[in-house]
Enzyme design. Structure first.
Site, PDB file in Angstrom:
ATOM      1  N   LYS A 166      37.251  49.567  36.702  1.00  0.00           N
ATOM      2  CA  LYS A 166      36.328  49.948  37.770  1.00  0.00           C
ATOM      3  C   LYS A 166      37.055  50.850  38.761  1.00  0.00           C
ATOM      4  CE  LYS A 166      33.213  47.700  41.165  1.00  0.00           C
ATOM      5  NZ  LYS A 166      32.774  46.386  41.696  1.00  0.00           N
TER       6      LYS A 166
ATOM      7  N   SER B 243      27.813  45.660  41.569  1.00  0.00           N
ATOM      8  CA  SER B 243      28.301  47.015  41.656  1.00  0.00           C
ATOM      9  C   SER B 243      29.175  47.450  40.482  1.00  0.00           C
ATOM     10  CB  SER B 243      29.092  47.204  42.950  1.00  0.00           C
ATOM     11  OG  SER B 243      30.245  46.374  42.951  1.00  0.00           O
TER      12      SER B 243
ATOM     13  N   SER C 127      29.217  41.050  41.916  1.00  0.00           N
ATOM     14  CA  SER C 127      29.327  42.349  41.253  1.00  0.00           C
ATOM     15  C   SER C 127      29.989  42.366  39.886  1.00  0.00           C
ATOM     16  CB  SER C 127      30.056  43.338  42.145  1.00  0.00           C
ATOM     17  OG  SER C 127      29.152  43.873  43.068  1.00  0.00           O
TER      18      SER C 127
HETATM   19  N1  GLN Z   1      25.382  43.215  45.756  1.00  0.00           N
HETATM   20  C1  GLN Z   1      26.268  42.634  46.739  1.00  0.00           C
HETATM   21  C2  GLN Z   1      26.487  43.602  47.861  1.00  0.00           C
HETATM   22  O1  GLN Z   1      25.937  44.664  47.809  1.00  0.00           O
HETATM   23  C3  GLN Z   1      27.569  42.251  46.086  1.00  0.00           C
HETATM   24  C4  GLN Z   1      28.428  43.415  45.808  1.00  0.00           C
HETATM   25  C5  GLN Z   1      29.736  43.029  45.217  1.00  0.00           C
HETATM   26  O2  GLN Z   1      29.905  41.923  44.713  1.00  0.00           O
HETATM   27  N2  GLN Z   1      30.690  43.933  45.324  1.00  0.00           N
HETATM   28  O3  GLN Z   1      27.179  43.315  48.799  1.00  0.00           O
END
Ligand code: GLN
Length: 519
Positions: A82, A157, A181
């Site tokens: 990532k 994400s 994410s």
């Molecule tokens: N969807 C959540 C957010 O937008 C979690 C994102 C993540 O785990 N990086 O904060």
């Protein structure tokens, strides 16, 4: 076996490792399988921000020459990373215009450990900008498409990493999980994803979003692969003072039964917006648990309804502090339009950050400001303690807790972009584990409407082996074997201008880089 017989949609890392060690294939042949698959499907999936094909081939050839396959635990295994983990000399953008040109001078500990094992890096995968989002649509560069239906999101994400593994473009991948994410995109793409106990994997070199929540974790095609990859990245790191040593090493999961294990089903996780198809697959999996000898009981985590709102104070508060470093001086993009220092900060951040990042920075700065700190941040931290206590009490009675990973299957690109609150709801079931620092895994448990459904297993701190063992037994019993078809249910699904997506999506990081010239 010859290269022709390898199906990148099915091959597991354990199987690839065995073939390499036994000399059935070379590292160079294996990397070619993945580069060929990238060639075939990447223009539709768009999982990668950067494919480092030349480096990968060169390195794989070197491994073959030095018989490295026999030398390192993971030597020659093609891996995607990532793009919020820094990699020395290789662009690390966090899918943000503000870092479009950023060449790190060091490497994240988790990645460094894998490099020490001689994995071969295929490239850097797409994400929501700075890991803020649940669909990968917040990438400043382009949206990644779910290989199960190109008109739908891969989740986020870590959507690029999940889609790359699901599409056979990588053997496995690293993601990061702040509120879900790793698990949520794993669920939407039909792969295994795990967030380990907070602190077990060093955050050194993971570009910080919300430091008290962020954890790196594996995305893989099997539970056994998940254990293998995790076992190589855990450990105390002098560069991260919040890192800890696991009390016991991660072992290869072998369990096929769940005899005597007590599973709690928090009814609050099933209360809101769970799609009927997701509920059916979840209930079927509960029945499988019982068939395997486990005990299933509905129970309560009473403060669950406050977890999401608390997260959306705490995570933005930490993000607003962490992202203060992107000021046009130390990293990446600098606006050319500024007259003085303050304007330089303002233009740089105004032009460099996307809408969701700005929203988080503003919410976070507001929640931390004097006069509001106690009412918002202080209150959210108290809720966090209550959420932790719910779990502590639950784990006195249950070995593991289970829920759907995501209330829905993959949703359509564009569907939730205009409504941040509906996007935030995607993480209802994953966020509490982050608030409490607990390990949790998502396992594919079937399809609903032709799209994958994820089954989440949460355990007490440091119970990684227990979670992986239970997931392994369930994986065998479920026998999930469906493969993505790369179908496209929308005429404009592959065009970056269609489907109601942000008009600011760029074709590639290099386009943004050209605009960022003058930094
Ligand atoms: N969807 C959540 C957010 O937008 C979690 C994102 C993540 O785990 N990086 O904060």
């Amino acid at each position: 076996m010859s290269v022709d017989g390898i199906d990148p949609l099915r091959l597991t890392a354990r199987a690839a490792k065995r073939m390499l060690v036994e000399g059935e294939i070379s590292a160079a042949e294996l990397i070619k399988v993945y580069l060929d698959q990238i060639e075939r499907v990447e223009n539709r999936v768009r999982a990668f921000l950067l494919v480092t094909a030349d480096n990968a081939v060169r390195y794989a050839t070197e491994i073959d020459r030095e018989a490295g396959a026999a030398r390192g635990a993971l030597a020659g295994l093609p891996t995607a990373i990532k793009d919020n983990m820094v990699t020395e000399g290789v662009l690390t953008t966090c899918a943000s215009k503000i870092l479009a040109n950023y060449q790190p001078v060091y490497t994240a500990t988790a990645v460094q450990k894998l490099w020490g094992d001689h994995i071969v890096t295929l490239g850097k995968t797409n994400l929501d900008e700075f890991a803020m989002g649940s669909s990968t649509e917040n990438s400043a560069f382009f949206t990644t498409h779910n290989p199960w239906d190109l008109a739908t999101v891969p989740g986020g994400s870590s959507g690029g990493s999940a889609a790359a593994v699901a599409a056979g473009e990588a053997l496995w991948a690293l993601g990061s999980d702040t509120g879900g994410s790793v698990r949520q995109p794993a669920s939407l793409c039909g792969v295994v994803g795990m967030k380990p106990t907070y602190g077990t994997v060093s955050r050194y070199g993971l570009v910080a979003f919300a430091s008290s929540l962020d954890q790196i974790g594996p995305l893989t095609r099997s539970v056994s692969d998940c254990a293998l990859l995790l076992s190589r990245i855990v450990g105390r790191d002098a560069h991260d003072s919040t890192s800890v040593q696991l009390p016991e090493p991660i072992v290869e999961p072998q369990a096929t039964r769940l005899d005597g294990l007590r599973f709690g089903v928090p009814h609050e996780y099933l209360a809101q917006g769970v799609q009927p198809g997701v509920r059916e697959r979840f209930d079927e999996t509960l029945r499988l648990i019982e068939e395997l000898g486990g005990i299933v009981e509905e129970m309560s985590l009473p403060h669950t309804e406050y977890a999401l709102p608390a997260y959306y104070i705490i995570a933005p508060a930490e993000a607003s502090a962490n992202l203060a470093r992107f000021d046009g001086v130390r990293y990446g993009y600098r606006s050319a339009h500024a007259g003085d220092l303050i304007e330089m900060y303002e233009y740089t951040r105004g032009e460099g950050f996307g809408a969701e990042v700005k929203r988080r920075v503003m919410i976070g700065a507001y929640a931390l400001s004097s006069g509001y700190y106690e009412a918002y941040y202080g209150q959210a931290q108290r809720v966090r303690t209550l959420v932790r206590r719910d779990f502590a009490e639950a784990f006195a009675r249950y070995d593991l807790l289970v829920s759907p990973t995501s209330p829905t299957v993959a949703f359509r690109i564009g569907e939730r972009v205009a409504d941040p609150l509906s996007m935030y709801m995607s993480d209802l079931c994953t966020i509490p584990a982050n608030l409490a620092g607990l390990p949790a895994l998502s396992l594919p448990c079937g399809l609903a409407d032709g799209l994958p459904v994820g089954f989440q297993i949460i355990g007490p701190a440091f119970s990684e082996n227990r979670i992986l063992g239970a997931a392994h037994a369930l994986e065998k019993a479920i026998g999930f074997s469906a493969l993505p078809t790369f179908k496209d249910t929308s005429a404009v699904a592959c065009g970056d201008t269609g489907g109601g997506m942000h008009s600011s999506h760029r074709a590639s990081p290099s386009d943004a880089r050209a605009e960022g010239e003058g930094a």
